[in-house]
Design an enzyme around this catalytic site. Structure first.
Site, PDB file in Angstrom:
ATOM      1  NE  ARG A 119      -3.945  -1.973   2.395  1.00  0.00           N
ATOM      2  CZ  ARG A 119      -4.494  -2.448   3.548  1.00  0.00           C
ATOM      3  NH1 ARG A 119      -3.864  -2.096   4.752  1.00  0.00           N
ATOM      4  NH2 ARG A 119      -5.367  -3.360   3.458  1.00  0.00           N
ATOM      5  N   GLY A 142      -5.691   0.572  10.366  1.00  0.00           N
ATOM      6  CA  GLY A 142      -5.899  -0.576   9.533  1.00  0.00           C
ATOM      7  C   GLY A 142      -5.053  -0.072   8.468  1.00  0.00           C
ATOM      8  N   GLY A 144      -1.945  -0.745   7.611  1.00  0.00           N
ATOM      9  CA  GLY A 144      -1.033  -1.591   7.470  1.00  0.00           C
ATOM     10  C   GLY A 144       0.559  -1.101   8.070  1.00  0.00           C
ATOM     11  CE  LYS A 145      -0.347   2.818  12.474  1.00  0.00           C
ATOM     12  NZ  LYS A 145      -1.973   2.980  11.868  1.00  0.00           N
ATOM     13  CB  SER A 146       1.959  -4.412  11.890  1.00  0.00           C
ATOM     14  OG  SER A 146       0.971  -3.787  12.315  1.00  0.00           O
ATOM     15  CB  CYS A 502     -16.096  12.740  -0.355  1.00  0.00           C
ATOM     16  SG  CYS A 502     -17.454  11.812   0.602  1.00  0.00           S
ATOM     17  CB  CYS A 506     -19.946  10.601   3.194  1.00  0.00           C
ATOM     18  SG  CYS A 506     -20.422  12.612   2.634  1.00  0.00           S
ATOM     19  CB  CYS A 509     -20.991  13.504  -0.927  1.00  0.00           C
ATOM     20  SG  CYS A 509     -19.812  14.495   0.007  1.00  0.00           S
TER      21      CYS A 509
HETATM   22  N1  LIG Z   1      -0.267  -4.091   1.449  1.00  0.00           N
HETATM   23  C1  LIG Z   1      -1.258  -4.762   2.005  1.00  0.00           C
HETATM   24  N2  LIG Z   1      -2.203  -5.322   1.284  1.00  0.00           N
HETATM   25  C2  LIG Z   1      -3.126  -6.014   1.802  1.00  0.00           C
HETATM   26  N3  LIG Z   1      -3.322  -5.977   3.184  1.00  0.00           N
HETATM   27  C3  LIG Z   1      -2.660  -5.318   3.832  1.00  0.00           C
HETATM   28  C4  LIG Z   1      -1.380  -4.817   3.370  1.00  0.00           C
HETATM   29  N4  LIG Z   1      -0.824  -4.227   4.407  1.00  0.00           N
HETATM   30  C5  LIG Z   1      -1.364  -4.424   5.634  1.00  0.00           C
HETATM   31  N5  LIG Z   1      -2.519  -5.321   5.250  1.00  0.00           N
HETATM   32  C6  LIG Z   1      -3.266  -5.836   6.218  1.00  0.00           C
HETATM   33  O1  LIG Z   1      -4.075  -4.613   6.884  1.00  0.00           O
HETATM   34  C7  LIG Z   1      -4.740  -4.992   8.071  1.00  0.00           C
HETATM   35  C8  LIG Z   1      -4.342  -3.772   8.972  1.00  0.00           C
HETATM   36  O2  LIG Z   1      -2.826  -3.769   8.987  1.00  0.00           O
HETATM   37  P1  LIG Z   1      -2.096  -3.227  10.342  1.00  0.00           P
HETATM   38  O3  LIG Z   1      -2.755  -4.166  11.714  1.00  0.00           O
HETATM   39  O4  LIG Z   1      -0.625  -3.295  10.327  1.00  0.00           O
HETATM   40  O5  LIG Z   1      -2.848  -1.739  10.599  1.00  0.00           O
HETATM   41  P2  LIG Z   1      -2.416  -0.698  11.568  1.00  0.00           P
HETATM   42  O6  LIG Z   1      -2.030   0.377  10.362  1.00  0.00           O
HETATM   43  O7  LIG Z   1      -1.327  -1.282  12.294  1.00  0.00           O
HETATM   44  O8  LIG Z   1      -3.678  -0.300  12.271  1.00  0.00           O
HETATM   45  P3  LIG Z   1      -3.898  -0.077  13.644  1.00  0.00           P
HETATM   46  O9  LIG Z   1      -3.433   1.471  13.876  1.00  0.00           O
HETATM   47  O10 LIG Z   1      -5.490  -0.149  13.832  1.00  0.00           O
HETATM   48  O11 LIG Z   1      -3.182  -0.965  14.550  1.00  0.00           O
HETATM   49  C9  LIG Z   1      -3.949  -6.415   8.349  1.00  0.00           C
HETATM   50  O12 LIG Z   1      -4.960  -7.205   8.216  1.00  0.00           O
HETATM   51  C10 LIG Z   1      -2.689  -6.515   7.467  1.00  0.00           C
HETATM   52  O13 LIG Z   1      -2.466  -7.840   7.049  1.00  0.00           O
END
Ligand SMILES: Nc1ncnc2c1ncn2[C@@H]1O[C@H](COP(=O)(O)OP(=O)(O)OP(=O)(O)O)[C@@H](O)[C@H]1O
Length: 713
Positions: A119, A142, A144-146, A502, A506, A509
């Protein structure tokens, strides 16, 4: 002896004397008429003019501070844009796929994480991290920071240390990583002793067998309070096995942040002690002011900043009217789920444990596979409900906010707030649990007047002191019927917003603009304020006020909305009274109440066309029809945009330019479910799966909450 205060002003002395004389005559039962000369009349006129000037001064002062605030925001957004421009220049550099690690990154992404593509900002962050540069990534919940630190941890040698404040979240992360065959562990007060010993040996490098440990989660408290840990990290660094430091929820470092956590400040020592160590900070919410502070504290002034847009494009935001009648409110919810989300996965957030249980029973009664989740249930029941939901054996979880961070189900198609959240920040986080798989999902909020006054006493008692301000921001979001919902959220996060952002995602809109017309409601506002002023001996709750008021030109629902807006804009004020068991919320005239009598004061409301014609003779049947109509429409997506509220109000108070609608994040209390210091055994004993809740137990009266229930805040 009576004491009379004589004014310094000569004119006032005459006025005073005249009044005293009048009062004396009055006491003696005589009529006393003040003979007014031309000069007197002239003085009256001047007084009036002075009063108007005073009011104008107040107005201009308010306008001035509003403009200063606006200017600051613009300056901030210029800085953010500047950063983005810098980032744009950086894209080419960090988007490359020809680094020495690039093929390994690609392979790990597809083979271990089973993710097809990155992403926005993920690849850039990973490349920056693997280049050993310091970096801060701001990405919505959500987003995808992890992956941005887990993937580099796997492709690098050594151990990545992650500082994370939430035990339950860490547990979930470790569990998920272990499922991917990645050796990840957590060291905190909940870690069993033999596991702790193992980890210490690994950090010491004493393990005879080569360690496979890749990611170690620590809490900020553990780092700040345990010298042993720092000694081990020193060893790790000296033996070149300390790969990098990840600071999750990095905004907690700054005291300007909403969740300032003193133990996070201790992290400032890392760059001094371990100068070659690279740091990656992660957060979903942080203003530029917070980021600058974080950079300074962590001593990473040249870090690369990536800021992903907060806007989750696949989420559709909408607000629906919730009936005042309990069974109708349930009916609306059931209808909505059955017609729009049949068999789909979702969450219904409720205000209290009791509400969650009732809603759950009601859904089950209508054959919806629902389960209940709140902190009052045993850890076992919660785990069972959660895992059934993850396996789609349950479709809907009816929960309090105890069902919080770390919920990572990709196909959540809807998050319904059956009552408003306590802040926009909370709402954004909670609703952000929808659509993690990027498919279209819905964030629906059911709003009603009464719920506000269940939350208000708690907001009033909020330790941060910002509780009411946050709640008012949330109410503004719900009352709004003319501004794009995402734009409001964008404003909250100081994001630059383009009208096309948007993309019809929403309710506002997607609704025809011809639907709204404007009306000055100053007269209705003055009726409300006069009514309260005549009631000053007898306290009145907002619900009673609506019950007792008759305003011929408005239906009940409009009166409710007007009252809420008048509270937000300080024409009315909530008045909280503590008793031994309860906090009662009354309503009284506010600071600006006097201005509604000035004919220049305009209180412009947006009215929905269908209700504009219904003026004087509004009756209950008619209102009921509107509510029914609302319910039906909410069940049908294609005509849904046409109505949620009977009246569409976007108050533009021309006279009062100091509307307190600044949306401010008050922090997520779930974060406080932390690994407390070694000195808090009672907390240590708590199962890490149990969140310290911010729940409310349903009060017996909508605007009355037992003090004991406040312990749950
Ligand atoms: N490039 C990607 N394509 C598809 N899914 C992804 C991608 N990167 C992460 N994900 C999925 O997105 C979901 C959210 O990722 P993650 O838990 O890292 O979010 P976050 O940014 O840490 O959110 P939060 O702040 O709620 O903890 C997870 O299910 C992860 O597997």
């Amino acid at each position: 002896m009576d004491c009379v205060v004589v004014s310094d002003d000569e004119n006032d002395v005459f006025d005073d004397l005249e009044l005293i004389t009048a009062a004396e005559h009055f006491e003696q039962g005589q009529n006393y008429s003040i003979n007014k000369t031309n000069e007197d009349n002239e003085i009256d006129a001047i007084d009036l003019e002075i009063l108007e000037i005073d009011e104008e001064i107040v107005r201009l002062r308010q306008k001035r501070s509003q403009l200063i605030e606006q200017k600051q925001k613009l300056k901030d957004s210029i800085k953010i844009n500047h950063q983005s421009t810098l980032n744009t220049n950086l894209i080419d550099q960090w988007q490359r796929t020809d680094f020495s690690w690039s093929s390994k990154v690609e392979k790990t992404r597809t083979e271990i994480f089973k993710i097809n593509s990155f992403r926005q900002w993920q690849l850039e962050t990973i490349n920056v991290t693997l280049s050993n540069h310091d970096c801060i990534l701001i990405m919505p919940t959500g987003g995808g920071k992890s992956l941005c630190y887990q993937l580099p941890a796997i492709v690098s040698d050594g151990i990545t240390i992650v500082v994370s404040p939430l035990l339950s979240l860490v547990e979930d992360q470790v569990f998920a990583l272990k499922n991917l065959n990645i050796d990840a562990r957590a060291l905190n007060s909940a870690t069993p002793r033999d596991e702790q010993t193992d980890i210490m040996r690994i950090l010491d490098g004493k393990d005879t067998i080569e360690s496979t440990l890749k990611i170690l989660y620590l809490t900020p408290e553990k780092i700040a309070k345990s010298k042993t840990i720092m000694a081990k990290l020193q060893k790790l660094y000296e033996t070149n096995r300390f790969t990098r430091l990840i600071v999750d929820e990095v905004h907690c470092v700054s005291q300007f942040g909403h969740d300032f956590r003193p133990d996070y400040k201790y992290l400032s020592i890392f760059k001094r002690q371990f100068p070659k160590l690279s740091i990656l900070g992660l957060t979903a919410t942080a203003t530029i002011k917070v980021i600058n502070d974080v950079k300074q504290i962590l001593k990473i002034p040249n870090c690369i900043l990536f800021r992903a847009p907060f806007n989750r494009k696949n989420l559709f935001y909408e607000v629906l009217h919730k009936s005042d009648v309990g069974k109708d409110a349930f009916h609306e919810l059931v209808n909505c789920i059955q017609h729009r989300f049949d068999q789909q996965s979702g969450i219904v957030y409720c205000l209290s444990q009791k509400d969650a249980e009732e809603v759950c029973r009601e859904l089950q009664r209508h054959c919806i596979k629902a389960g209940c989740y709140h902190a009052g249930l045993s850890a076992l029941s919660r785990t069972q409900v959660h895992s059934k939901w993850l396996r789609n054996q349950l479709h809907v979880i009816c929960a309090t906010i105890a069902f919080g961070m770390g919920i990572d189900k990709p196909d959540v198609r809807f998050v319904i707030h059956h009552s408003l959240s306590k802040s926009i920040e909370n709402f954004y986080q909670e609703s952000g649990r929808a659509g993690r798989d990027d498919k279209q999902s819905y964030c629906i909020l059911f709003f009603r007047f009464g719920d506000v006054f269940r939350l208000a006493p708690m907001a009033f008692s909020d330790k941060s002191g910002n509780g009411l301000k946050n709640l008012y921001s949330m109410i503004s979001y719900c009352l709004n019927e003319s501004l794009c919902r995402r734009k409001l959220i964008a404003k909250y996060f100081d994001e630059v917003w383009q009208s096309h952002d948007c993309n019809q995602m929403c309710d506002i809109c997607t609704r025809p603009s011809t639907y709204i017309s404007k009306r000055n409601c100053r007269e209705e506002a003055s009726i409300i304020i006069d009514y309260l002023q005549n009631h000053d001996k007898q306290r009145i709750t907002p619900l009673k006020l609506v019950e007792q008021l008759t305003i011929k030109t408005m239906i009940k629902i409009d009166i409710q909305r007007l009252i809420l807006q008048l509270i937000i804009d300080e024409y009315l004020k909530e008045d909280f009274h503590f008793t031994s068991y309860t906090t009662v919320c009354y309503v009284i005239p506010g600071l600006k109440a006097k201005y509604v009598h000035n004919e220049n004061c305009e209180i412009i409301l947006d009215m929905i066309e269908s209700t504009k014609k219904r003026s004087s003779n509004t009756n209950k049947i008619e209102e009921k029809q509107i509510v029914k109509k609302t319910t039906m429409i909410s069940a049908l997506p294609e005509i849904r945009p046409k109505l949620k509220w009977a009246t569409n109000i976007d108050l533009k108070v021309k006279f009062d330019l100091s509307k307190k609608r600044t949306l401010e994040y008050d922090g997520d209390d779930d974060l406080h479910n932390e690994d407390q210091s070694e000195n808090t055994p009672s907390l240590k004993r708590r199962s890490p799966a149990i969140s310290q809740t911010d729940e409310i137990i349903t009060p017996s009266h909508p605007s009355v909450i037992d003090d004991e229930e406040l312990d749950f805040l």
